[in-house]
Scaffold this motif. Structure first.
Motif, PDB file in Angstrom:
ATOM      1  N   ASN B  46     -15.836 -32.831   7.883  1.00 51.07           N
ATOM      2  CA  ASN B  46     -14.422 -33.119   7.602  1.00 51.07           C
ATOM      3  C   ASN B  46     -13.676 -33.671   8.801  1.00 51.07           C
ATOM      4  OD1 ASN B  46     -14.580 -32.275   4.940  1.00 51.07           O
ATOM      5  ND2 ASN B  46     -14.402 -30.131   5.560  1.00 51.07           N
ATOM      6  N   PHE B  47     -14.432 -34.066   9.844  1.00 51.33           N
ATOM      7  CA  PHE B  47     -13.747 -34.430  11.081  1.00 51.33           C
ATOM      8  C   PHE B  47     -12.830 -35.633  10.897  1.00 51.33           C
ATOM      9  CE2 PHE B  47     -13.636 -36.431  15.349  1.00 51.33           C
ATOM     10  CZ  PHE B  47     -12.781 -35.500  15.897  1.00 51.33           C
ATOM     11  N   GLU B  49     -11.368 -36.613   8.271  1.00 52.76           N
ATOM     12  CA  GLU B  49     -10.194 -36.196   7.514  1.00 52.76           C
ATOM     13  C   GLU B  49      -9.233 -35.408   8.406  1.00 52.76           C
ATOM     14  OE1 GLU B  49      -9.329 -34.076   3.236  1.00 52.76           O
ATOM     15  OE2 GLU B  49     -11.404 -34.389   3.824  1.00 52.76           O
ATOM     16  N   ALA B  50      -9.818 -34.615   9.303  1.00 54.68           N
ATOM     17  CA  ALA B  50      -8.998 -33.824  10.220  1.00 54.68           C
ATOM     18  C   ALA B  50      -8.154 -34.740  11.092  1.00 54.68           C
ATOM     19  CB  ALA B  50      -9.884 -32.936  11.083  1.00 54.68           C
ATOM     20  N   TYR B  53      -5.430 -36.155   9.214  1.00 52.25           N
ATOM     21  CA  TYR B  53      -4.417 -35.158   8.891  1.00 52.25           C
ATOM     22  C   TYR B  53      -3.386 -35.046  10.015  1.00 52.25           C
ATOM     23  CZ  TYR B  53      -2.259 -30.638   8.064  1.00 52.25           C
ATOM     24  OH  TYR B  53      -1.340 -29.642   7.882  1.00 52.25           O
ATOM     25  N   ASN B 279      -9.824 -35.253  -3.443  1.00 50.60           N
ATOM     26  CA  ASN B 279      -9.592 -35.362  -2.009  1.00 50.60           C
ATOM     27  C   ASN B 279     -10.100 -36.708  -1.516  1.00 50.60           C
ATOM     28  OD1 ASN B 279     -12.326 -35.336  -1.331  1.00 50.60           O
ATOM     29  ND2 ASN B 279     -12.359 -33.119  -1.071  1.00 50.60           N
TER      30      ASN B 279
END
Lengths: 189, 952
Positions: B46-47, B49-50, B53, B279
């Motif tokens: 999920n990096f 996406e992180a 974010y 997502n």
């Protein structure tokens, strides 16, 4: 506040005296608030700001032009800290208002026009703050890196300089902190 | 070390590794600590996406600034009139005293690289963008907080979706609206501007019902607009696969995709994908890999128009950019064509056009050729000015040409073009006229379509060269138009031509290029089957793989039963010759079931049925079942006769098949009769010495030779060879077959001096058409035989060695053909290496006895030769064994019809036995021979036996 004083303070920061940091912090906090207020008053004069711009504006106002690169870094480092605090307090207060309680201790009304936080952002900031505190309790460096990179808009190089760590370490902490925080935020929501 | 430190270290190390190695690294380092491994894996996954974010979180409190009452350049901001992904839009008024003007001022949300002020180049592009369908951009600048703002034409109108809804627009009107939008987008593309963010909210319809596109030009000013940022702000619902991937390849096809989404939304009121609940990763997956559901799943209509729209949208929404329309123009042309109820110019499958309907309704295939002539006439006539035609405008002419063309295409697409060949030479004349006028057509895509059609028509008439060059012209035109789909289609056609003319390498190459360019499943299946059919000639494994892949594709493609039967029938053709008897029988039974089903479900499809019959006839012929082969040749000819009548070129194909089948069944007279009839029809329609007559010539020659007319036969054989060589070139299977027949004849006539000069050619042909396979090796052996007959024994030996090594590689040592090569080496090596030669003989005979059918006459011959050689070398006991076996063999094979032949061999053996002083055995053998010819008139042999018996 005179520019000389700021320079003195910034120079002193080199010795990593926590008291000096605190002093600069409180100065900046106040200055940021004043800047934000003045922006509101000068609205017709087409001056516009967001948080990043706010910090820059404050910087231009109180730090002399010939300030060394290192001192600039110091400034932004502390400004990042201050910004984190301002946002959290503001979010807390807004949140409290929503819950019809008034527990907020700090006056953040002055930011309302420049930082029009929506409900989701408020929750997100508070959530991030909680998690960041947990992370800091393991290693304070995480908090500092986030303050520099996220709240203070500093580059990797500037962050490495100010925190006196290698750029590789900054990258490592910054990447890990974001990945970790995001994982927790996702789990919380 | 704390858990967190450990996790950080693992994360840091793993993230630096290539994706596929990460898990392994973590497995290794974490050992039993599965929890930590899971956590770190999750974080890495999920990096991306992180990091997005944190960016968006920051934007959420950085950009929501209200600009009301601010001054931006010469404009005073008055009030907020809209907001969206790209930022807020304010109403602004010019207040620098020059003139009054109300504008829309858009503040871009993202940090762009654009640096004010507008430079000359940008100013020029914005000026070029001037089009009634595009909202103008007057100026741009930076706010004090470094945000980009654009000063744009204030468009008063309502968003297109609301307009469609409130005006209750029908599908046709939506199509018209798309055309107007397309024109505006195409105008921008011509000026090298891509929109990248076409979506309903960016299109307003003004009071006059004219669509106006907003935000064109943002990309001009913001050419450095960070893809990452862009990705973040574009609405995923209106986002092309390459955009969500962050690809740099944003081009006109990106806008084509977005127009497809827009079209989809306007028709169905839905976007192709429901993304809101997903997502980021799931959205990405959907946009990149999931085909959008057909618009027909969302609306309750299934009109011809909707079907056409559905195809257009599906193509525009292709995942791969190269599969979409290569220009907005191309897409709009099809929408326009659909609106005008013309068949789609670029799509191909299942078109139900007026013309096909006409043909079906009238069920008069005989009329096809007549109609073809009329149509080609129209095509030619369109550009010839006469009183009527002069009134047509250029545009109307082109439209008319296109209409005619669609008719023509359908006409020739109905079936294999050969089946639909016209009746008369006048088609050829008209074609020439048509072509002369076709080059004058201005619209390149129309011209290309005309070339492709005329090319196909030429090919169906046997004008292969002309046809091919027209197809090539069409391809180069389509290349200029960057129309991959159309290129693929023409390549397919060209491949079919090459396959028909047995230029197999070229055909394979063309099919695989076509396969790369088309994204139509049905087309792909057909291409694979064609490839497999070619591979079946020389590489059965590849043929199997392709056939299997075609079968698998069929599961996914929604074929109707008719198409399914056609494909299945073709697939079962592949590799049929490689099956054993039982397998062949079961495949043939299956094919007959398919044909039965087809006949009862689609009795009107007489031509397809005829094709099935002719294939079955061929299959049975190859399986040596001549009765069934004749039956199906007959059925085929019957059908063709009823459909086309007697003197028709299509009927001729049935006559030829019948002639071949008769020939193979041993009825040489009937074969010649049918071949001559077919030849007559073809000569009257196409003239003498036409390539389509090669097969007939071969059959007639064979029949003549069988009747003892050797010189006449030879002449026709070489005529057929020359004709094939001139038509298809030397390196061609058909030419190879003709050359083979000619050489066989020379050998039979003992004209080895002629055949040895031509064998090297045949070997070259075989090695190109069959590769180094047993086919080619057998030609080496034939060559060796011819050489040996001219006493060039050493050369013969050399060719035999070559044959042996090819056999060994191709079919292994355990095959009778390999045995034959060994035997030949033995024969030709007798003089130069007698000892070795005997060994070669021995292995050869062993293999041949084992691998050839029991009591095959050739085995008898081999053993007889071997026995004599052994006897010459005084190996009497082994020699006797082979003598006995070979005589047994002859007895079984020839005792009834040619008892004298067997008797002669027996006398020969008896003499050998006498040489060995084995009088009793010799006597017994002679007695058997005597009984064998007792009732014949072979007095000479009888005498010889008597003399020998006396001497004992």
């Amino acid at each position: 506040m005179k520019t000389n004083d700021i320079t003195t303070i910034l120079n002193q920061l080199d010795s990593s005296n926590p008291k000096v940091s605190e002093e600069l912090y409180s100065i900046l906090y106040k200055e940021l608030k004043i800047t934000a207020k003045s922006v509101r008053n000068r609205w017709n004069g087409n001056d516009t700001l967001n948080t990043t711009a706010l910090v820059h504006e404050t910087f231009l106002k109180i730090v002399p032009e010939d300030t060394s690169w290192q001192n600039r870094c110091h400034f932004f480092f502390i400004a990042g800290k201050a910004m984190r605090q301002i946002l959290c307090n503001y979010a807390e207060k807004k949140n409290a208002q929503k819950r019809k309680a008034s527990q907020a201790t700090l006056d953040v009304e002055d930011f309302k026009d420049i930082i029009p936080l929506n409900d989701r952002t408020i929750i997100e900031i508070l959530c991030l703050e909680n998690l960041l505190k947990r992370l800091e309790s393991e290693d304070a460096l995480y908090g500092q890196v986030i303050e520099c990179r996220f709240y203070g808009d500093m580059t990797i190089k500037e962050t490495a300089e100010i925190l006196k760590i290698s750029e590789a370490t900054v990258k490592r902490k910054w990447n890990f902190a974001r990945a970790f925080l995001f994982k927790e935020i996702k789990a919380a929501s | 070390m704390t858990d967190l430190e450990k996790a950080e270290q693992l994360f840091d190390q793993a993230v630096k590794l290539p994706q596929e190695e990460r898990e392994e690294y973590l497995n290794k380092t974490c050992g039993k600590d599965v929890d930590t491994k899971q956590i770190v894996m999750g974080m890495i996954k999920n990096f991306d996406e992180a990091s997005r974010y944190f960016k968006s979180l920051k934007l959420s409190w950085s950009d929501d600034f209200d600009y009301t009452d601010s001054q931006l350049g010469s404009y005073k901001i008055q009030r907020l009139i809209g907001a969206g992904g790209m930022g807020k839009v304010y109403l602004g008024a010019r207040n620098d005293g020059l003139y009054e003007q109300e504008v829309a001022v858009k503040i871009l949300k993202v940090n762009s690289q654009y640096s004010a002020p507008i430079d000359n180049r940008e100013q020029q592009i914005l000026a070029d963008l001037d089009h009634p369908g595009i909202a103008k951009i007057f100026n741009a600048g930076k706010t004090d907080s470094n945000q980009t703002y654009l000063v744009m034409e204030l468009v008063e109108g309502i968003p297109i979706e609301k307009y469609v809804e409130s005006e209750k627009l029908g599908f046709k009107e939506i199509g018209q609206l798309m055309l107007q939008i397309g024109k505006a987008v195409q105008h921008a593309h011509q000026n090298r501007v891509i929109h990248r963010d076409l979506k309903p909210s960016n299109i307003l319809i003004n009071k006059g019902g004219i669509p106006k596109l907003l935000d064109f030009g943002i990309s001009v000013l913001d050419h450095h607009l960070e893809q990452e940022n862009f990705q973040h702000i574009i609405t995923p619902n209106y986002c092309a696969p390459e955009q969500i991937e962050g690809s740099k390849h944003i081009n006109v096809t990106t806008d084509v995709y977005l127009l497809g989404v827009l079209f989809y939304k306007l028709i169905t009121a839905k976007t192709p994908f429901e993304l809101n609940s997903l997502n980021y990763e799931e959205r990405k997956e959907k946009i990149k890999n999931t085909p959008p559901p057909s618009i027909t799943t969302s609306i309750n209509k299934n009109s011809l128009l909707i079907k056409d729209f559905d195809k257009i949208i599906a193509r525009a929404l292709s995942k791969k950019q190269k599969n979409r329309y290569q220009s907005v123009d191309a897409m709009m042309n099809e929408i326009e064509a659909a609106l005008n109820v013309f068949p789609l110019r670029e799509s191909k499958n299942n078109r139900t056009t007026l013309f096909q309907k006409f043909i079906k309704r009238n069920k008069v295939p005989v009329a096809i050729s007549t109609i073809a002539i009329v149509l080609i006439g129209i095509l030619s006539g369109i550009y010839i000015s006469n009183l009527k035609q002069a009134q047509l405008t250029a545009e109307a002419k082109e439209q008319k040409a296109q209409e005619t063309l669609a008719f023509l295409l359908d006409l020739f697409k109905q079936n294999d073009p050969t089946v639909n060949l016209g009746d008369s030479m006048s088609i050829g004349v008209l074609l020439g006229e048509g072509l002369k006028n076709a080059v004058q057509i201005k619209n390149p895509s129309t011209r290309a379509a005309v070339f492709a059609t005329l090319g196909q028509v030429n090919i169906s008439l046997g004008n292969y060269e002309k046809g091919e060059s027209l197809l090539n012209d069409a391809i180069s035109l389509y290349k200029e138009l960057e129309n991959d789909q159309a290129i693929g289609e023409v390549l397919f056609k060209k491949g079919l031509l090459k396959k028909r003319t047995a230029d197999n390498t070229e055909a394979l190459e063309l099919f695989s290029r076509a396969l790369e360019l088309t994204d139509d499943r049905k087309e792909q299946i057909k291409l694979k089957i064609h490839q497999a059919e070619i591979f079946a000639i020389f590489n059965i494994d590849s043929a199997k793989i392709l056939a299997t892949s075609a079968l698998n594709d069929m599961k996914e493609a929604e074929l109707d039963r008719k198409e399914e039967i056609l494909n299945l029938f073709n697939i079962t053709e592949i590799g049929l010759g490689h099956l054993d008897k039982v397998q062949t029988d079961s495949v043939m039974n299956y094919k007959i079931t398919l044909v039965d089903e087809f006949r009862s479900s689609y009795p009107e499809e007489k031509l397809i049925l005829a094709r099935f019959y002719s294939n079955l006839s061929l299959n049975y012929r190859w399986a040596n079942k001549y009765d069934s082969a004749l039956k199906y040749s007959d059925l085929n000819l019957d059908l063709l006769n009823t459909v086309y009548g007697k003197d028709n070129i299509n009927t001729a194909s049935g006559l030829l098949l019948m002639a071949e089948t008769q020939g193979w069944s041993g009825n040489s007279d009937s074969a010649e009769y049918y071949a001559l009839r077919s030849l007559n029809v073809k000569e009257s329609l196409l003239g003498k010495n036409h390539p389509s007559q090669i097969d007939e010539l071969g059959l007639i020659a064979n029949s003549k030779i069988r009747d003892g007319s050797f010189e006449g036969g030879e002449e026709i054989l070489s005529q057929a060879y020359e004709l094939s060589r001139n038509t298809y070139g030397l390196y061609n299977q058909i030419t190879g077959d003709r050359l083979f027949a000619l050489l066989q004849h020379y050998n039979r006539m003992g004209k080895f001096e002629k055949s040895v000069t031509l064998y090297p050619d045949l070997i070259k042909v075989d090695s190109t058409t069959y590769g180094m396979t047993s086919n080619t090796a057998t030609t080496y052996l034939d060559y060796a035989w011819a050489l040996r007959s001219l006493d060039s024994t050493q050369k013969a030996l050399k060719q035999s060695y070559r044959a042996r090594s090819i056999y060994e590689k191709d079919i292994g040592k355990d095959h009778y053909l390999y045995g034959m090569a060994l035997f030949n080496i033995g024969e030709y090596g007798m003089e130069s290496m007698p000892e070795k030669a005997l060994l070669y003989f021995d292995s050869a005979v062993n293999i041949l006895k084992k691998k050839m059918p029991e009591n095959h006459p050739r085995v008898g011959n081999y053993q007889h030769t071997y026995a004599e050689v052994l006897s010459d070398h005084h190996n009497d006991s082994l020699s006797n064994v082979h003598y006995v076996e070979s005589i047994n063999n002859y007895n079984i094979n020839y005792a009834e019809d040619e008892p004298d032949r067997v008797a002669t061999f027996q006398i020969n053996y008896a003499k050998r036995l006498l040489d060995q002083n084995m009088k009793d055995s010799a006597q017994a053998v002679l007695m058997t021979a005597s009984r064998l010819i007792e009732e014949t008139e072979q007095n000479q042999i009888k005498n010889e036996i008597a003399v020998l018996l006396k001497s004992i």
